[in-house]
Every structure is written in C-alpha cells, then in structure tokens.
Design a protein around this motif. Sequence first.
Motif: not given
Length: 122
Positions: A1, A42-43, A45
């Motif tokens: 992302m 970055g994800d 989560q």
Amino acid sequence: MGRIRVERVAEQMKKEIADIIRTSVKDPRIGFVTVTRVEVAGDLQHAKVYVSVLGSDEAKQGTMDALNRAVGFIRGEVGRRLRMRVSPELQFKLDESGEYSAHIESVLKKINRNSETGDMSR
C-alpha cells in the motif's frame, strides 16, 4: 500500500481517536489525554497510538488502564467513522516526550542561570 495513503490514514485516525476519547468514552479514570501521534503498519492491520496524559503517575496509569479497557469500542468506532473494511488493532502507548523536553528545558535554564552568576558548582 502506498506510504502516502498510510500516512493519511494515520493522521485521520489520530483525529478520530482523539474525538472518540473526548466525547464517547465515559470512563471516569480518563483524565486529560492528548493523542500525540499514530503509527500505522503498511498493511493497515496494526496501529500504535501514542498518548500524552497530564497528571500524576497514578492518573497516568488509570488513564492507560481505561484506554486499554475501551480499546475494542474505540477500534469499532474508528472503523465505522473511516469506513474501513478491517479496523486496525490498536495499541495504546504512553508518550512522555513532552515531559522529557520540559525536563531538558529546565536543566538548560538552570545551567544558563549558573553560568550567568559564575556558580559552576551546581
């Protein structure tokens, strides 16, 4: 992302979490809290939420306990407000950088006063 998107999400999360804590969390242990920054993976989560708490060590601990107890509610609200498919797991951390900088400033002022008076023993 894209890193830019992650930074934008983190900044928006910071604003929303501060608003949620201020208006929606009804725990009396929560004192004067400022959300200083949010670091999002970055994800998207996981997110670390750094908060600054004004008061004694007992007040800080009580506030951190209350925030950790309300983490599920805050996570759900963030997901709804930002319309995210998956809300990141939140982890609250105490940010003491403000206190540290105030301490450094007081030490520098003391050094400056001592150098002006010529008293270098203290």
